[in-house]
Design a protein around this motif. Structure first.
Motif, PDB file in Angstrom:
ATOM      1  N   LEU A  82       0.803  -1.221   0.000  1.00  0.00           N
ATOM      2  CA  LEU A  82       0.000   0.000   0.000  1.00  0.00           C
ATOM      3  C   LEU A  82       0.845   1.285   0.000  1.00  0.00           C
ATOM      4  CD1 LEU A  82      -2.780  -1.006   2.550  1.00  0.00           C
ATOM      5  CD2 LEU A  82      -2.803  -1.231   0.063  1.00  0.00           C
ATOM      6  N   GLY A  83       2.056   1.206  -0.522  1.00  0.00           N
ATOM      7  CA  GLY A  83       2.897   2.389  -0.572  1.00  0.00           C
ATOM      8  C   GLY A  83       4.284   2.049  -1.069  1.00  0.00           C
ATOM      9  N   GLY A  84       5.177   3.004  -0.916  1.00  0.00           N
ATOM     10  CA  GLY A  84       6.540   2.782  -1.353  1.00  0.00           C
ATOM     11  C   GLY A  84       7.363   4.049  -1.269  1.00  0.00           C
ATOM     12  N   THR A  85       8.515   4.034  -1.914  1.00  0.00           N
ATOM     13  CA  THR A  85       9.399   5.185  -1.972  1.00  0.00           C
ATOM     14  C   THR A  85       9.781   5.446  -3.419  1.00  0.00           C
ATOM     15  OG1 THR A  85      11.387   3.821  -1.697  1.00  0.00           O
ATOM     16  CG2 THR A  85      10.365   4.694   0.299  1.00  0.00           C
ATOM     17  N   SER A  86      10.100   6.674  -3.694  1.00  0.00           N
ATOM     18  CA  SER A  86      10.534   7.057  -5.030  1.00  0.00           C
ATOM     19  C   SER A  86      11.849   7.806  -4.929  1.00  0.00           C
ATOM     20  CB  SER A  86       9.476   7.928  -5.717  1.00  0.00           C
ATOM     21  OG  SER A  86       9.875   8.255  -7.038  1.00  0.00           O
ATOM     22  N   THR A  87      12.827   7.351  -5.671  1.00  0.00           N
ATOM     23  CA  THR A  87      14.097   8.060  -5.791  1.00  0.00           C
ATOM     24  C   THR A  87      14.027   8.921  -7.036  1.00  0.00           C
ATOM     25  OG1 THR A  87      15.302   6.250  -4.728  1.00  0.00           O
ATOM     26  CG2 THR A  87      16.592   7.818  -6.015  1.00  0.00           C
ATOM     27  N   TYR A  88      14.294  10.203  -6.896  1.00  0.00           N
ATOM     28  CA  TYR A  88      14.131  11.095  -8.042  1.00  0.00           C
ATOM     29  C   TYR A  88      15.340  12.003  -8.219  1.00  0.00           C
ATOM     30  CZ  TYR A  88      12.796  14.747  -4.643  1.00  0.00           C
ATOM     31  OH  TYR A  88      12.782  15.643  -3.598  1.00  0.00           O
ATOM     32  N   LYS A  89      15.557  12.403  -9.469  1.00  0.00           N
ATOM     33  CA  LYS A  89      16.640  13.307  -9.809  1.00  0.00           C
ATOM     34  C   LYS A  89      16.061  14.677 -10.159  1.00  0.00           C
ATOM     35  CE  LYS A  89      19.787   9.755 -11.612  1.00  0.00           C
ATOM     36  NZ  LYS A  89      20.533   9.270 -12.804  1.00  0.00           N
ATOM     37  N   TYR A 106      11.313  10.487  -1.769  1.00  0.00           N
ATOM     38  CA  TYR A 106      10.095  10.771  -1.024  1.00  0.00           C
ATOM     39  C   TYR A 106       9.294   9.478  -0.912  1.00  0.00           C
ATOM     40  CZ  TYR A 106       7.885  11.074  -5.694  1.00  0.00           C
ATOM     41  OH  TYR A 106       7.448  10.810  -6.983  1.00  0.00           O
ATOM     42  N   SER A 107       8.400   9.414   0.078  1.00  0.00           N
ATOM     43  CA  SER A 107       7.556   8.240   0.278  1.00  0.00           C
ATOM     44  C   SER A 107       6.130   8.563  -0.128  1.00  0.00           C
ATOM     45  CB  SER A 107       7.599   7.779   1.740  1.00  0.00           C
ATOM     46  OG  SER A 107       7.184   8.826   2.597  1.00  0.00           O
ATOM     47  N   PHE A 108       5.336   7.527  -0.394  1.00  0.00           N
ATOM     48  CA  PHE A 108       3.957   7.721  -0.823  1.00  0.00           C
ATOM     49  C   PHE A 108       3.122   6.517  -0.422  1.00  0.00           C
ATOM     50  CE2 PHE A 108       6.305   5.708  -4.284  1.00  0.00           C
ATOM     51  CZ  PHE A 108       5.505   4.632  -4.617  1.00  0.00           C
ATOM     52  N   GLY A 109       1.780   6.677  -0.476  1.00  0.00           N
ATOM     53  CA  GLY A 109       0.877   5.557  -0.238  1.00  0.00           C
ATOM     54  C   GLY A 109       0.100   5.669   1.055  1.00  0.00           C
ATOM     55  N   LEU A 110      -0.790   4.682   1.277  1.00  0.00           N
ATOM     56  CA  LEU A 110      -1.533   4.598   2.529  1.00  0.00           C
ATOM     57  C   LEU A 110      -0.626   4.206   3.682  1.00  0.00           C
ATOM     58  CD1 LEU A 110      -4.803   2.813   1.328  1.00  0.00           C
ATOM     59  CD2 LEU A 110      -4.541   5.208   1.987  1.00  0.00           C
ATOM     60  N   LEU A 111       0.376   3.373   3.379  1.00  0.00           N
ATOM     61  CA  LEU A 111       1.379   2.982   4.368  1.00  0.00           C
ATOM     62  C   LEU A 111       2.747   3.366   3.810  1.00  0.00           C
ATOM     63  CD1 LEU A 111       0.045  -0.565   5.379  1.00  0.00           C
ATOM     64  CD2 LEU A 111      -0.204   1.580   6.647  1.00  0.00           C
TER      65      LEU A 111
END
Length: 313
Positions: A82-89, A106-111
């Motif tokens: 129900l979520g995760g992390t994103s590595t961005y440039k 950054y992180s995202f999602g319900l969890l």
């Protein structure tokens, strides 16, 4: 007459029937589990995708607003339950090419995942003998801005620094004005391609804070940092009659999309205003040494702060 077959109590047949029942139950459980797994996996994928896309829009808006001519150039998602992390440039558009300046998460999602980071770094001017500016990950200095309605003890001036630099370069320079100008009153009649305009998005409480800091703190630490200056750029040469309504509307949309509370406050301040009524506090220009130095000689330029520098090819 015997109502039951003779083999009803046959032990072998009973064992076979039990085995068939167990096998049937196992198959049923396996199929149900597989269906549940597929449904839950699909639901998890749909939820994480939704929140990933939502988070990307919010963070891209934040980056575009807090980094002059910056944008998210690449993202890599790592998803979980129900979520995760994103590595961005983060890249900066430098007129002739784009340069990656930082990489973040950054992180995202319900969890959302919990992000932990460790690091250490130094500052410049921590003793008050020089400006306390920060560096981006690629080594560029973050630009400093000076609000025209705040009285600072000292103003940054990088004219001599730029004059002494050698080679054919493209310079990124933040220029703060001597007072706020509306576009119709701005005495800069021509600016190079891809000029970024710093807008007055600050409320009175913020201005009071800036003024109090400038009065009480050392001159080396009193300025507006790059991420606190909000504005937008145009991708064509600027003339005094250039229509920037489209870029301004896009700027408002980014403010309303960003997750930042300060950006929402700026949106509420400007939402009902037309661009012709908005004050311009400064610009960020991109050009050769001669181009930027010529602009810096204009008497309305109160402060100048060098950002990135790239080879002109």
């Amino acid at each position: 007459m015997n109502e039951f077959p003779d083999d009803i109590f046959d032990e072998k047949k009973i064992k076979k029937a039990i085995k068939r029942g167990k096998l049937k139950t196992l198959i049923t459980i396996t199929l149900v589990s597989l269906v549940v797994f597929v449904v839950l996996s699909f639901a998890n994928f749909a939820i994480t995708t939704h929140y990933s896309e939502k988070a990307f829009k919010e963070w891209d808006a934040f980056v575009r607003l807090s980094t002059p001519n910056g944008y998210i150039s690449e993202t890599v998602d790592s998803t979980g339950l129900l979520g995760g992390t994103s590595t961005y440039k983060i890249s900066k558009d430098f007129k002739i090419k784009s340069i990656v300046v930082e990489q973040k998460q950054y992180s995202f999602g319900l969890l959302p995942s919990v992000l932990l980071s460790r690091g250490s770094g130094g500052g410049i001017g921590i003793t008050g003998e020089d400006w306390q500016f920060s560096y981006k990950e690629n080594g560029w200095r973050e630009m400093l801005f000076f609000h025209p309605d705040v009285q600072y003890k000292k103003y940054k001036n990088d004219e001599e620094l730029i004059e002494n630099m050698q080679g054919d370069k493209i310079y990124e320079v933040a220029l703060s004005f001597d007072k706020p100008y509306k576009q119709s009153d701005l005495p800069l009649f021509k600016l190079p391609e891809m000029t970024w305009f710093w807008l007055n998005t600050y409320n009175q409480d913020q201005l009071n804070t800036f003024q109090q800091e400038a009065k009480e703190y050392d001159w080396s630490s009193t300025f507006i940092r790059e991420h606190q200056a909000l504005g937008f750029s145009i991708n064509s040469p600027y003339l005094s009659n250039t229509n920037m309504d489209f870029e301004y509307e896009n700027f408002l949309e980014l403010l309303n999309t960003s997750f930042s509370e300060e950006h929402q406050q700026a949106f509420n301040k400007l939402n009902d205003r037309k661009f012709e009524d908005v004050e311009i506090l400064g610009v960020v220009v991109y050009g050769t040494k001669d181009e930027v130095l010529e602009i810096m000689k204009n008497p309305i330029i109160k402060a100048s702060s060098l950002g990135g520098v790239i080879d002109n090819y």
